[in-house]
Design a protein around this motif. Sequence first.
Motif: not given
Length: 224
Positions: A163, A176-178, A183
Motif C-alpha cells: 500500500l 491508498y491502494k495502488d 483505504l
Amino acid sequence: MFIFDLKGHPVFKFGRTQGVSTPVDMVVKDGRIYLVQEGKPYVEIFNYRGESIGRVIPPEDMPFAPGRITIDEDNNIYVVNKSKNTCLVFDKNDTFIGSIGEGLPSLTGVAVSKDRVYLITPFGGRTVRVYDKKGNFIMAFEAIEGEGGTLGLPTNAAIGGGLLWVVDSLKGVSVYKDDGIKLFQFGESGPENWQLFFPMDIDFDTGSMVYIVNRGSKNISVFT
C-alpha cells in the motif's frame, strides 16, 4: 545523525565533526548511509563509523539540489531534484541512469514499489503521480483541500504492505491502494506521545511496525 536500536536506545551518532549540519533525508544500502543535506549538490555516503566514503552526483551539467531519497528492491536510488522538480534515478552502482517526471508544478517526495514510482506533487493539480520504472506516466490521483481532494500538506510517502502511505503534516497519514482508492487515515494531530505533531516522514521495519518522524514534537512515533 543518530542510530538507534529497535527499542529506541541510542547506539551511535555523528555530526558536525564529519560535516553533517543540515540533514534532509537518508537511506541505508549495503551497510552504507546515503545522506542528503540542505545546500549540498550531491548525496554523501558514510559508513557506520561516520566516515565519508563517497558521493552520488548526476552529470556535471545538471543542476542538482537533492531532496527526499529512497531505494527500491534492486538497490536503485531515487532522489528528488528540487532544482528541476524531477526525480533522478541512480543504479545499484550509484551511476546516474535517468529521470522521472518532467515539468512538474511541485515535488516533495518519492516512493517506489516493485514496478511503480510515486511522486508526491502537492500543488498544481493531482497530489500523487504514478509512473512505471521507465518513466512512463500511468495515472494521477488525490489532491489537497480546495483543489478537490482531502489532503492538507503532504510531504512524503512510502510503500508498506503493498500500500501507499502518504504523510501529511496537517492531516496525519493517508493510506491508498495502488489504484488510488483511499483505504483509511490515521494520526490525530497534537503534541502528546500518542499523537502526530507535524509529521514529515514514514518508514517500516521488516515486521509490523510503522515509524513516523514528527517535526513538531522532535520525536519518532511507532505504530503497529
